[in-house]
Design a protein around this motif. Structure first.
Motif, PDB file in Angstrom:
ATOM      1  N   LYS A   8      79.945  83.041  81.904  1.00 40.57           N
ATOM      2  CA  LYS A   8      79.042  83.764  82.781  1.00 40.57           C
ATOM      3  C   LYS A   8      77.655  83.853  82.161  1.00 40.57           C
ATOM      4  N   ARG A   9      76.649  83.660  82.996  1.00 40.69           N
ATOM      5  CA  ARG A   9      75.277  83.642  82.507  1.00 40.69           C
ATOM      6  C   ARG A   9      74.901  84.948  81.809  1.00 40.69           C
ATOM      7  N   ASN A  10      75.332  86.084  82.358  1.00 38.95           N
ATOM      8  CA  ASN A  10      74.940  87.346  81.739  1.00 38.95           C
ATOM      9  C   ASN A  10      75.710  87.621  80.456  1.00 38.95           C
ATOM     10  N   ASP A  11      76.706  86.784  80.140  1.00 39.83           N
ATOM     11  CA  ASP A  11      77.453  86.949  78.899  1.00 39.83           C
ATOM     12  C   ASP A  11      76.885  86.102  77.770  1.00 39.83           C
ATOM     13  N   MET A  12      76.276  84.936  78.117  1.00 42.33           N
ATOM     14  CA  MET A  12      75.910  83.995  77.054  1.00 42.33           C
ATOM     15  C   MET A  12      74.438  83.611  77.044  1.00 42.33           C
ATOM     16  N   GLU A  13      73.811  83.338  78.176  1.00 41.74           N
ATOM     17  CA  GLU A  13      72.514  82.689  78.162  1.00 41.74           C
ATOM     18  C   GLU A  13      71.424  83.551  77.549  1.00 41.74           C
ATOM     19  N   GLY A  14      71.585  84.881  77.605  1.00 44.41           N
ATOM     20  CA  GLY A  14      70.609  85.742  76.975  1.00 44.41           C
ATOM     21  C   GLY A  14      71.127  86.376  75.701  1.00 44.41           C
ATOM     22  N   GLN A  15      72.321  86.003  75.306  1.00 44.69           N
ATOM     23  CA  GLN A  15      72.949  86.618  74.137  1.00 44.69           C
ATOM     24  C   GLN A  15      72.315  86.112  72.855  1.00 44.69           C
ATOM     25  N   GLU A  16      72.086  87.000  71.894  1.00 44.71           N
ATOM     26  CA  GLU A  16      71.427  86.613  70.657  1.00 44.71           C
ATOM     27  C   GLU A  16      72.364  86.604  69.465  1.00 44.71           C
ATOM     28  N   THR A  17      73.513  87.278  69.557  1.00 44.76           N
ATOM     29  CA  THR A  17      74.441  87.308  68.439  1.00 44.76           C
ATOM     30  C   THR A  17      75.875  87.161  68.936  1.00 44.76           C
ATOM     31  N   LYS A  18      76.755  86.726  68.050  1.00 44.24           N
ATOM     32  CA  LYS A  18      78.183  86.679  68.318  1.00 44.24           C
ATOM     33  C   LYS A  18      78.902  87.336  67.148  1.00 44.24           C
ATOM     34  N   LYS A  19      80.140  87.734  67.373  1.00 46.30           N
ATOM     35  CA  LYS A  19      80.870  88.467  66.340  1.00 46.30           C
ATOM     36  C   LYS A  19      81.441  87.550  65.266  1.00 46.30           C
TER      37      LYS A  19
END
Length: 246
Positions: A8-19
């Motif tokens: 989903k775009r709101n989950d990844m495309e603006g995401q700056e960090t991952k766990k």
């Protein structure tokens, strides 16, 4: 698409960090020019897809008036596409925004997850699959050009230029990567286009060595203008150039 899961775009495309660290699989220009920091890179493949030069490009390898052609993947039950995967650190907060702009906003691609299989180090060894992020252009995007006769695609590639250089450079560097990194891999679409581009360049008296050399010089000038000297020196690829007029 049955072989991948869209993120989903709101989950990844603006995401700056991952766990945790994550993999990104490239099958086009990412293979030789990822443009982001990574911890490790390995060659390998994804199943169920074939590479095609069916996606238009109006920024990096073409213009609005004369779009170039770059690679995307189409579903192919028997297909295997080779490329390179990059392991990105969880604390890397620049890679995803950079790729979102480069691949999605400018390129028209979407983000998916896919099973990636690293190339075995030994013929008898097995490769464990890994989840990887993958960028695919689908027909619904505004840059889509779709299928065309190979000679028509080759002529379009030879004639187009963009801010990152000639469209032909993209094709030739990808073909060189495949030959040098995965010589056993088959990609008739890619190598047929390469042969046609070289033939047409010869017929038109276009020196591909000069064309690719100019593109490399532009990239080096851009790096020198924005990066302290020698910071990225080890990352500049060696020039493997050929001139069809020899």
């Amino acid at each position: 698409m049955n072989n991948v899961e869209e993120i989903k775009r709101n989950d990844m495309e603006g995401q700056e960090t991952k766990k945790e660290p994550f993999w990104i699989f490239g099958y086009g220009s990412l293979c030789w020019n990822p443009g982001f920091e990574y911890k490790q890179s390995v060659t390998g493949y994804v199943k169920g897809f074939s590479r095609r030069f069916w996606q238009g490009n109006t920024t990096h390898r073409g213009t609005e008036g004369k779009p170039g052609r770059v690679a995307t993947l189409i579903e192919d039950k028997e297909g295997i596409t080779w490329g390179k995967a990059f392991l990105v650190a969880a604390e890397n907060n620049a890679a995803l925004p950079y790729l979102s702009n480069r691949e999605c906003q400018l390129g028209g691609y979407r983000i998916y997850t896919v099973n990636f299989y690293p190339k075995p180090f030994l013929p008898s060894s097995s490769s464990d699959k890994k989840d990887a992020l993958l960028y695919i252009a689908v027909p619904e995007n505004k840059h889509w050009l779709g299928a065309a006769p190979l000679p028509e695609i080759a002529r379009q590639i030879l004639e187009c230029h963009g801010s990152s250089g000639p469209n032909a450079e993209y094709l030739l560097r990808l073909a060189d990567f495949m030959r040098e990194e995965i010589p056993e891999a088959l990609d008739e679409h890619l190598f047929s286009l390469e042969r046609l581009v070289r033939k047409f360049a010869g017929d038109m008296k276009i020196c591909l060595r000069s064309l690719m050399g100019e593109a490399q010089e532009r990239r080096e000038e851009k790096v020198e203008a924005t990066v302290p000297s020698n910071q990225f020196a080890s990352r500049v690829p060696e020039k493997k150039l050929r001139c069809v007029n020899m």
